[in-house]
Design an enzyme around this catalytic site. Sequence first.
Site, PDB file in Angstrom:
ATOM      1  N   CYS A 136       0.841  -1.202   0.000  1.00  0.00           N
ATOM      2  CA  CYS A 136       0.000   0.000   0.000  1.00  0.00           C
ATOM      3  C   CYS A 136       0.876   1.251   0.000  1.00  0.00           C
ATOM      4  O   CYS A 136       1.415   1.631   1.031  1.00  0.00           O
ATOM      5  CB  CYS A 136      -0.933  -0.003   1.208  1.00  0.00           C
ATOM      6  SG  CYS A 136      -1.999   1.462   1.309  1.00  0.00           S
ATOM      7  N   CYS A 174      -0.530   4.071   2.164  1.00  0.00           N
ATOM      8  CA  CYS A 174      -0.293   3.868   3.595  1.00  0.00           C
ATOM      9  C   CYS A 174       1.156   4.168   3.986  1.00  0.00           C
ATOM     10  O   CYS A 174       1.420   4.784   5.024  1.00  0.00           O
ATOM     11  CB  CYS A 174      -0.604   2.423   4.001  1.00  0.00           C
ATOM     12  SG  CYS A 174      -2.210   1.808   3.489  1.00  0.00           S
ATOM     13  N   ASP A 175       2.102   3.714   3.167  1.00  0.00           N
ATOM     14  CA  ASP A 175       3.495   3.666   3.597  1.00  0.00           C
ATOM     15  C   ASP A 175       4.442   4.545   2.790  1.00  0.00           C
ATOM     16  O   ASP A 175       5.636   4.607   3.104  1.00  0.00           O
ATOM     17  CB  ASP A 175       3.996   2.216   3.535  1.00  0.00           C
ATOM     18  CG  ASP A 175       3.200   1.291   4.448  1.00  0.00           C
ATOM     19  OD1 ASP A 175       2.765   1.754   5.518  1.00  0.00           O
ATOM     20  OD2 ASP A 175       3.011   0.116   4.093  1.00  0.00           O
TER      21      ASP A 175
END
Length: 324
Positions: A151, A154-155
């Site tokens: 992701c 997300c990261d």
Amino acid sequence: MDFNLINLTSHAEEEKEHHPYKVVILGSGPAGLAAALYAARAELNPLVLTGMELGGQAALTHTIENYPGFPDGVGGSQLGELFQKQAERFGARIEFDIASKVDLSRRPFVIETESGQEIKAQTLIIATGASPNHLNVPGEKELTGKGVSYCATCDGWFFKDKEVVVIGGGDSALEEGLFLTRYATKVTIIHRRDTLRAGAILQSRAKANPKIQFIWNTVVTEILGEDAVKSVRLKNVVTGEESTFPTDGVFIFIGHKPNTQLFMGQLEMDEGGYIITDKKMQTSVPGVYAAGEAADPIYRQVITSAGMGAAAAMQAARFLEEHE
């Protein structure tokens, strides 16, 4: 043991066996626990079967920085625990069990679990999520959360001023690769073929971006590093040549698989196996709702899954009102 406690326990078990729950929720990620919170606040006393992973895929993310209310970010597992505590505060019941079989042909619906329970439900909310496809190569599992990610949204921030590789050649790979150029100094897209599967516009954008380069006809055979990703081992599928490519991060986008096998032949699904719902999270079976990544091949975010879960619970409550 207190005799009254024994009687109360026996009575509870007997009641569970013979009386259907008003709401049963399959899955304990953001969609499932948000549904549990809304159903519990409606005094429907929902039962949540956690599935394989308490907190869902979000719990595997080291830090979530795009969920509102946490300006400094929040650990994925910590956020899941907060969701759970809030739902339980209002009466949701969380059980560590996995649905192994469901019968949606009649109401109350029947759920069989791996522990041997048979649970009946007047309404069912499916929040079983989706799992990213894995490379299944050495180092992938060990370094997940330590440089291996599924992701970028997300990261991606954690790779500011670093170099990363993206594995895949479809829309998701290019979308996430373009997103990563906001942070990374270089994004190398590794694809097993010599042409991309992504749409023409995405291809044009990626090829025009000075931060993106491509390695064609190549697969990753191993991810190397101890406490963090250091490099990947590559193999050219045409020549057979092997090499090592240094990188700080590995983002894998070779598709997602919704965890919906239990419902095949019982609910309408799209060609990818995602459950089809309307705007009210209603599936093709009245009284059955789907939320989160089991029904969402597009956004796959904590906040969107939580919103879908809340909507599903609200609709379940309205369904029960209409049928009581």
